[in-house]
Design a protein around this motif. Sequence first.
Motif, short mmCIF file in Angstrom:
data_model
loop_
_atom_site.label_atom_id
_atom_site.label_comp_id
_atom_site.label_asym_id
_atom_site.label_seq_id
_atom_site.Cartn_x
_atom_site.Cartn_y
_atom_site.Cartn_z
N PHE A 236 0.95 -1.24 -0.07
CA PHE A 236 0.10 0.20 0.01
C PHE A 236 0.84 1.24 -0.06
CE2 PHE A 236 -1.47 3.35 3.10
CZ PHE A 236 -2.72 3.77 2.16
N LEU A 237 1.77 1.29 1.08
CA LEU A 237 2.65 2.65 1.03
C LEU A 237 3.50 2.85 -0.43
CD1 LEU A 237 4.14 2.10 4.71
CD2 LEU A 237 2.33 3.80 3.62
N SER A 238 4.09 1.73 -1.06
CA SER A 238 4.62 1.75 -2.07
C SER A 238 3.96 2.41 -3.16
CB SER A 238 5.19 0.45 -2.48
OG SER A 238 6.18 0.34 -3.72
N ALA A 239 2.83 1.89 -3.31
CA ALA A 239 2.06 2.58 -4.46
C ALA A 239 1.62 4.14 -3.92
CB ALA A 239 0.58 1.51 -4.77
N PHE A 240 1.21 4.11 -2.79
CA PHE A 240 0.95 5.55 -2.27
C PHE A 240 2.00 6.38 -2.66
CE2 PHE A 240 1.15 8.76 0.84
CZ PHE A 240 -0.10 9.38 1.18
N VAL A 241 3.31 6.09 -2.33
CA VAL A 241 4.56 7.23 -2.44
C VAL A 241 4.60 7.20 -4.28
CG1 VAL A 241 6.79 7.20 -2.33
CG2 VAL A 241 5.31 6.66 -0.42
N LEU A 242 4.50 6.08 -4.80
CA LEU A 242 4.92 6.05 -6.28
C LEU A 242 3.73 7.29 -7.08
CD1 LEU A 242 6.00 2.75 -7.03
CD2 LEU A 242 7.16 4.51 -7.09
N PHE A 243 2.51 6.77 -6.70
CA PHE A 243 1.47 7.59 -7.37
C PHE A 243 1.57 8.98 -6.98
CE2 PHE A 243 0.17 3.38 -8.81
CZ PHE A 243 -0.08 3.64 -10.09
N TYR A 244 1.97 9.50 -5.78
CA TYR A 244 1.92 10.73 -5.01
C TYR A 244 2.91 11.46 -5.87
CZ TYR A 244 2.06 14.60 -1.91
OH TYR A 244 2.06 15.68 -1.35
N GLY A 245 4.09 10.84 -5.96
CA GLY A 245 5.36 11.47 -6.65
C GLY A 245 5.23 11.53 -8.17
N TYR A 246 4.65 10.74 -8.73
CA TYR A 246 4.61 10.52 -10.10
C TYR A 246 3.33 10.84 -10.92
CZ TYR A 246 9.10 8.25 -9.98
OH TYR A 246 10.55 7.89 -9.98
N LEU B 88 -1.07 -10.00 -8.21
CA LEU B 88 -2.34 -10.10 -8.18
C LEU B 88 -3.03 -10.39 -6.91
CD1 LEU B 88 -3.05 -11.82 -11.68
CD2 LEU B 88 -3.74 -9.38 -11.16
N ALA B 89 -2.38 -11.12 -6.07
CA ALA B 89 -3.00 -11.14 -4.67
C ALA B 89 -3.08 -10.01 -3.90
CB ALA B 89 -2.20 -12.50 -4.07
N TYR B 90 -2.27 -9.00 -4.28
CA TYR B 90 -2.37 -7.69 -3.46
C TYR B 90 -2.87 -6.51 -4.38
CZ TYR B 90 0.71 -10.80 -0.90
OH TYR B 90 1.59 -11.76 -0.06
N LEU B 91 -3.55 -6.93 -5.43
CA LEU B 91 -3.76 -5.75 -6.14
C LEU B 91 -4.83 -4.82 -5.46
CD1 LEU B 91 -3.27 -4.98 -9.03
CD2 LEU B 91 -5.48 -5.97 -9.99
N SER B 92 -5.64 -5.14 -4.62
CA SER B 92 -6.48 -4.36 -3.95
C SER B 92 -5.90 -3.35 -3.05
CB SER B 92 -7.69 -4.95 -3.00
OG SER B 92 -6.89 -5.69 -2.01
N ASN B 93 -4.71 -3.73 -2.37
CA ASN B 93 -3.87 -2.92 -1.45
C ASN B 93 -3.17 -1.98 -2.36
OD1 ASN B 93 -3.77 -6.01 -0.58
ND2 ASN B 93 -3.91 -4.67 1.31
N ALA C 142 -2.54 3.61 -4.62
CA ALA C 142 -2.85 4.57 -5.81
C ALA C 142 -3.84 5.60 -5.49
CB ALA C 142 -2.99 3.71 -7.14
N TYR C 143 -4.90 5.33 -5.22
CA TYR C 143 -5.99 5.95 -4.98
C TYR C 143 -5.75 6.88 -3.97
CZ TYR C 143 -10.63 7.86 -3.89
OH TYR C 143 -11.78 8.63 -3.70
N CYS C 144 -4.97 6.77 -3.02
CA CYS C 144 -4.92 7.62 -1.73
C CYS C 144 -3.61 8.59 -2.41
CB CYS C 144 -4.20 6.85 -0.55
SG CYS C 144 -5.54 6.04 0.29
N GLY C 145 -2.59 8.09 -3.17
CA GLY C 145 -1.63 8.86 -3.67
C GLY C 145 -2.10 9.92 -4.62
N ILE C 146 -3.01 9.52 -5.46
CA ILE C 146 -3.41 10.30 -6.58
C ILE C 146 -4.57 11.61 -5.94
CG2 ILE C 146 -5.16 10.71 -8.27
CD1 ILE C 146 -4.14 7.99 -9.30
N TYR C 147 -5.41 11.20 -4.80
CA TYR C 147 -6.18 12.13 -4.31
C TYR C 147 -5.89 12.53 -2.88
CZ TYR C 147 -9.16 11.00 -8.26
OH TYR C 147 -9.73 10.59 -9.46
#
Length: 385
Positions: free
Chosen positions: A44-54, A183-188, A193-198
């Motif tokens: 979750f944190l990895s996606a959060f940081v990546l999408f927030y930054g990029y 795929l087993a963690y796609l929801s996380n 990604a959603y939290c990072g974008i918004y």
Amino acid sequence: AILGVIAVHASSVPVGQVDPDSTMFMGYNFINIFNKYGTPTFIFLSAFVLFYGYYGREINGNLLARFYKRRFLYILLPYFIFSLFYYTIQIYYSYGESWNQFFQYASFPHFLDMLLKGKTFYHLYFIYISIQFYILFPILLWFFKKHPRVTKHLIWIGLLTQWVFVLYNLYVLHYNDKGSLALAYLSNYFLGAYCGIYYDRIKDWLVVTRSNMSSRKMWLWTSLWIIWLVAGLSHVYIWQQGRAYNHWADPLLFELFWHAHTYTSSIVLLQLSYWILTKWRAALANIMIHLGVVSFGVYILHAGILFYYFRLSASSNPLFYNAYVAGGYLTALFLSWIIVGLAYKYVKPSWILFGAQPKSSPYLERRYTVKPRRGVRQAGIGKTI
């Protein structure tokens, strides 16, 4: 997240040794299962940081080149080096603790196969999953930027896609190592990604403040915490029933409680982090921030420390045995923390082993109160700096 990961790994040894009918086993089972939020939270944190930054940046060749260069240098290179180390100790200690035996059973093709599957040691599957997401990230970033309306639906898309995969795997595919697939963690990942974008829009909904206690946000928080607690305790209970009494629940029930528990943990921990950041003394908050800074290095190193620690003999006395297990947790946490922290501070190429440090300081400045001198009237009681 890293505290949870180490708790799971340190408690896995007593879970396999303690009498399942004992109260001690219940305690270790609780620690082992309730702390399984670690890996999903890191995703979750990895996606959060990546999408927030990029997400707000223009996608071009230079951006992608820098992205993959950083992942290669700061993730893949440490992963390769530690995979070599863990593969060596696995083979050496599995075949008689003899170098003659080691060279008889070890081989480069075998190592390469284990490396590509994230199986050179039990905890490295997380980096294997992360690599899968790094490959997907530029594609998802390009797609979300081209179709921004899709980003509003990322939460339910992630939930639906993951559960379609879970059901397909359970009834059709029958892939035993599902937990090593992205795929087993796609929801996380999509939640992050959603939290990072918004983030700028949803931050006020995430932060718990006294002024919001009477608003509808309180109902949202309370519902979230109840789901998290009930799912977590239910997750613990069904594992207790299976491990202690061989009463194994339906696989879908395990999946449901694990998913609800770990999915909500990401938001609960994020709220806890805001509280630590704003309410704790700066010195204490900075300790936690420092652990966050070194967490990748601690993650990749702690399993080796636990491996050698638990080779020490343990007492059969319950009190001493509990102290022995607690010592394993504390040794793995603080020794790896100290090693990585000192390496970051004094060894310039420490990134080769433990990844990169933040480019700018994340630490809080000291907060203190200037009190008026006795006998001097002021409009305010004091000033916080």
